[in-house]
Design a protein around this motif. Structure first.
Motif, PDB file in Angstrom:
ATOM      1  N   THR A  68       5.240   6.710  -6.802  1.00 32.54           N
ATOM      2  CA  THR A  68       5.454   5.264  -6.701  1.00 32.54           C
ATOM      3  C   THR A  68       4.136   4.505  -6.714  1.00 32.54           C
ATOM      4  N   ILE A  69       3.173   4.955  -5.902  1.00 34.70           N
ATOM      5  CA  ILE A  69       1.919   4.209  -5.821  1.00 34.70           C
ATOM      6  C   ILE A  69       1.031   4.444  -7.044  1.00 34.70           C
ATOM      7  N   SER A  70       1.296   5.526  -7.801  1.00 30.08           N
ATOM      8  CA  SER A  70       0.491   5.771  -9.004  1.00 30.08           C
ATOM      9  C   SER A  70       0.763   4.739 -10.091  1.00 30.08           C
ATOM     10  N   THR A  71       1.862   4.006  -9.949  1.00 29.81           N
ATOM     11  CA  THR A  71       2.209   2.977 -10.939  1.00 29.81           C
ATOM     12  C   THR A  71       1.471   1.661 -10.684  1.00 29.81           C
ATOM     13  N   GLY A  72       0.651   1.620  -9.650  1.00 31.42           N
ATOM     14  CA  GLY A  72      -0.091   0.392  -9.347  1.00 31.42           C
ATOM     15  C   GLY A  72       0.713  -0.601  -8.540  1.00 31.42           C
ATOM     16  N   LEU A  73       1.552  -0.114  -7.667  1.00 30.42           N
ATOM     17  CA  LEU A  73       2.403  -0.964  -6.838  1.00 30.42           C
ATOM     18  C   LEU A  73       1.553  -1.851  -5.924  1.00 30.42           C
ATOM     19  N   LYS A  74       1.920  -3.126  -5.847  1.00 30.47           N
ATOM     20  CA  LYS A  74       1.234  -4.059  -4.951  1.00 30.47           C
ATOM     21  C   LYS A  74       2.011  -4.149  -3.643  1.00 30.47           C
ATOM     22  N   THR A  75       1.332  -3.858  -2.559  1.00 34.93           N
ATOM     23  CA  THR A  75       2.000  -3.831  -1.268  1.00 34.93           C
ATOM     24  C   THR A  75       1.030  -4.275  -0.182  1.00 34.93           C
ATOM     25  N   HIS A  76       1.544  -4.380   1.027  1.00 32.32           N
ATOM     26  CA  HIS A  76       0.685  -4.749   2.149  1.00 32.32           C
ATOM     27  C   HIS A  76      -0.285  -3.608   2.449  1.00 32.32           C
ATOM     28  N   PHE A  77      -1.473  -3.962   2.897  1.00 30.55           N
ATOM     29  CA  PHE A  77      -2.523  -2.974   3.139  1.00 30.55           C
ATOM     30  C   PHE A  77      -2.048  -1.861   4.062  1.00 30.55           C
ATOM     31  N   TYR A  78      -1.439  -2.209   5.191  1.00 29.85           N
ATOM     32  CA  TYR A  78      -1.075  -1.193   6.171  1.00 29.85           C
ATOM     33  C   TYR A  78       0.147  -0.381   5.739  1.00 29.85           C
ATOM     34  N   SER A  79       0.993  -0.925   4.884  1.00 30.30           N
ATOM     35  CA  SER A  79       2.086  -0.128   4.318  1.00 30.30           C
ATOM     36  C   SER A  79       1.519   0.969   3.424  1.00 30.30           C
ATOM     37  N   CYS A  80       0.547   0.603   2.591  1.00 35.29           N
ATOM     38  CA  CYS A  80      -0.107   1.579   1.727  1.00 35.29           C
ATOM     39  C   CYS A  80      -0.875   2.607   2.559  1.00 35.29           C
ATOM     40  N   LEU A  81      -1.526   2.145   3.610  1.00 32.70           N
ATOM     41  CA  LEU A  81      -2.285   3.045   4.465  1.00 32.70           C
ATOM     42  C   LEU A  81      -1.373   4.063   5.158  1.00 32.70           C
ATOM     43  N   MET A  82      -0.188   3.631   5.554  1.00 33.94           N
ATOM     44  CA  MET A  82       0.749   4.551   6.191  1.00 33.94           C
ATOM     45  C   MET A  82       1.190   5.638   5.226  1.00 33.94           C
ATOM     46  N   VAL A  83       1.402   5.283   3.959  1.00 35.04           N
ATOM     47  CA  VAL A  83       1.748   6.273   2.938  1.00 35.04           C
ATOM     48  C   VAL A  83       0.639   7.316   2.824  1.00 35.04           C
ATOM     49  N   ALA A  84      -0.604   6.855   2.784  1.00 31.62           N
ATOM     50  CA  ALA A  84      -1.740   7.771   2.691  1.00 31.62           C
ATOM     51  C   ALA A  84      -1.831   8.661   3.935  1.00 31.62           C
ATOM     52  N   CYS A  85      -1.552   8.090   5.102  1.00 35.12           N
ATOM     53  CA  CYS A  85      -1.649   8.860   6.345  1.00 35.12           C
ATOM     54  C   CYS A  85      -0.575   9.947   6.429  1.00 35.12           C
ATOM     55  N   ILE A  86       0.583   9.685   5.829  1.00 36.27           N
ATOM     56  CA  ILE A  86       1.637  10.711   5.814  1.00 36.27           C
ATOM     57  C   ILE A  86       1.128  11.969   5.126  1.00 36.27           C
ATOM     58  N   GLN A 159      -4.861 -11.044  -4.796  1.00 33.39           N
ATOM     59  CA  GLN A 159      -3.467 -10.687  -4.608  1.00 33.39           C
ATOM     60  C   GLN A 159      -2.892 -11.286  -3.328  1.00 33.39           C
ATOM     61  N   GLY A 160      -3.702 -11.986  -2.582  1.00 34.60           N
ATOM     62  CA  GLY A 160      -3.205 -12.601  -1.374  1.00 34.60           C
ATOM     63  C   GLY A 160      -3.695 -11.870  -0.144  1.00 34.60           C
ATOM     64  N   PRO A 161      -3.623 -12.495   1.010  1.00 33.21           N
ATOM     65  CA  PRO A 161      -4.119 -11.886   2.242  1.00 33.21           C
ATOM     66  C   PRO A 161      -3.307 -10.644   2.616  1.00 33.21           C
ATOM     67  N   GLY A 162      -4.042  -9.545   2.814  1.00 31.39           N
ATOM     68  CA  GLY A 162      -3.400  -8.320   3.240  1.00 31.39           C
ATOM     69  C   GLY A 162      -2.703  -7.546   2.148  1.00 31.39           C
ATOM     70  N   MET A 163      -2.713  -8.038   0.906  1.00 36.23           N
ATOM     71  CA  MET A 163      -2.044  -7.353  -0.196  1.00 36.23           C
ATOM     72  C   MET A 163      -3.065  -6.600  -1.043  1.00 36.23           C
ATOM     73  N   VAL A 164      -2.695  -5.372  -1.458  1.00 33.99           N
ATOM     74  CA  VAL A 164      -3.581  -4.548  -2.272  1.00 33.99           C
ATOM     75  C   VAL A 164      -2.770  -3.840  -3.350  1.00 33.99           C
ATOM     76  N   THR A 165      -3.486  -3.411  -4.388  1.00 31.42           N
ATOM     77  CA  THR A 165      -2.902  -2.452  -5.315  1.00 31.42           C
ATOM     78  C   THR A 165      -2.973  -1.094  -4.637  1.00 31.42           C
ATOM     79  N   CYS A 166      -1.824  -0.536  -4.324  1.00 33.84           N
ATOM     80  CA  CYS A 166      -1.769   0.631  -3.435  1.00 33.84           C
ATOM     81  C   CYS A 166      -2.350   1.868  -4.105  1.00 33.84           C
ATOM     82  N   GLU A 167      -3.558   2.216  -3.730  1.00 39.82           N
ATOM     83  CA  GLU A 167      -4.239   3.433  -4.138  1.00 39.82           C
ATOM     84  C   GLU A 167      -4.879   4.054  -2.910  1.00 39.82           C
ATOM     85  N   PHE A 168      -4.957   5.366  -2.910  1.00 37.87           N
ATOM     86  CA  PHE A 168      -5.495   6.081  -1.754  1.00 37.87           C
ATOM     87  C   PHE A 168      -6.907   5.612  -1.428  1.00 37.87           C
ATOM     88  N   GLU A 169      -7.758   5.559  -2.440  1.00 39.51           N
ATOM     89  CA  GLU A 169      -9.159   5.189  -2.209  1.00 39.51           C
ATOM     90  C   GLU A 169      -9.315   3.714  -1.864  1.00 39.51           C
TER      91      GLU A 169
END
Length: 333
Positions: A68-86, A159-169
């Motif tokens: 999902t995140i390899s497609t360049g999904l835009k999401t909240h920073f901490y949502s993406c971070l939680m995916v990476a932490c899993i 992309q707005g406050p707290g929003m990122v293109t969800c990538e691990f790095e």
């Protein structure tokens, strides 16, 4: 880090789907085999089941999230971070399970007479829980502050406050990945496991080469250490594949930190596939290297096929009796 993200290649998506299915199916078979085979319910296989559960989670949860995140999904920073932490938690739990297996095999060879008194099922279960708790702490540290939120706040994020293109790095600090995760919690356990297995093989070969004075007492010790040698080789092979699967990605993380810009996206995809593929490898090793698992896998398959045939052909009494018979045999493996 670039703002534009190219779509992942088709081979990456296809391979991830195949690996996810293989990981879930193969490791469910491992857990099932331990459940039906009483001879597999010793303390070592507590840790094997723990490792299999982590690999099931990789196939069922981590890989779909990675796609999902390899497609360049835009999401909240901490949502993406939680995916990476899993993924970090699951990886760390695998490392600690492998370390626990190595220590368990060492004790089995070092203190064979008092092993069952020292390593009880209760203590093994406690060790499994401790491994998962440590993995949670190590893997969730980025959620507690060691992440890239400060760096992102210093840049104007369109992309707005707290929003990122969800990538691990994008969300996980490379300082955390290299200094803490790799140098602190992956390399030391790997080196320790190599030392432990070296010592295990040394002790076993020493016992096998020892000329016992009494011929009557020669058979049992040689048989015991011969079985231990075979199982130790199989579990060391699991460790070997884990190391070669995960080291390339950690080496790329070091390159990102120390020599940024010296890696390609395709190289990253291949390294990610290697790490995920490791979750599907262990059941194959068990099937080919450990007879008890191989027999259990075959009987699980026979039970499933037999019951399926029985439902299709109810007129044959012999087929009606096959499945209960196999189920009784499964309980006596």
């Amino acid at each position: 880090m670039t703002n534009e993200r190219e779509p992942p290649p088709a081979y990456y998506i296809g391979m991830e789907v195949v690996i996810a299915l293989a990981s879930v199916l193969g490791n469910v078979m491992v857990v099932w085999a331990v459940k039906i085979n009483r001879s597999l319910r010793d303390t070592t296989f507590y840790f094997v089941v723990s490792l299999a559960l982590a690999d099931i989670a990789v196939g069922a949860l981590a890989i779909p999230l990675a796609i999902t995140i390899s497609t360049g999904l835009k999401t909240h920073f901490y949502s993406c971070l939680m995916v990476a932490c899993i993924m970090l938690v699951l990886t760390q739990s695998s490392i600690l399970a492998l370390l626990a297996i190595a220590i368990d095999r060492y004790l089995r060879v070092k203190i064979p007479l008092s092993y069952k008194r020292v390593v009880t099922p209760r203590r093994a279960g406690t060790a499994v829980i401790a491994c998962w708790l440590v993995a949670l702490i190590v893997g969730l540290i980025p959620m507690l502050g060691w992440n890239n939120v400060g760096k992102l706040n210093q840049t104007n994020n369109s992309q707005g406050p707290g929003m990122v293109t969800c990538e691990f790095e994008e969300v996980v600090s490379m300082e955390y990945m290299v200094y803490f995760n790799f140098f602190g919690w992956m390399l030391p356990p790997l080196v320790l496991m190599l030392v432990i297995y070296f010592e295990i093989f040394y002790m076993i070969h020493k016992q096998l080469n020892k000329k016992l004075n009494k011929a009557a007492s020669q058979a049992d010790p040689r048989r015991y250490y011969g079985k231990e040698l075979k199982l130790a080789k199989s579990l060391a092979l699991v460790l070997f594949f884990f190391a070669i699967s995960w080291l390339p990605l950690h080496i790329l993380n070091c390159i990102t930190l120390f020599c940024p810009g010296h890696k390609t996206q395709d190289l990253i995809f291949v390294a990610i596939l290697l790490t995920h593929g490791n979750s599907a490898v262990n059941p194959v090793i068990y099937a080919f290297r450990i007879k008890k698992f191989r027999v259990a896998f075959i009987r699980i398959w026979e039970h499933y096929v037999c019951c399926k045939k029985r439902n299709r052909l109810p007129r044959k009494a012999t087929r009606r009796m096959d499945c209960p018979e196999i189920m009784r045999r499964n309980n006596d493996i």
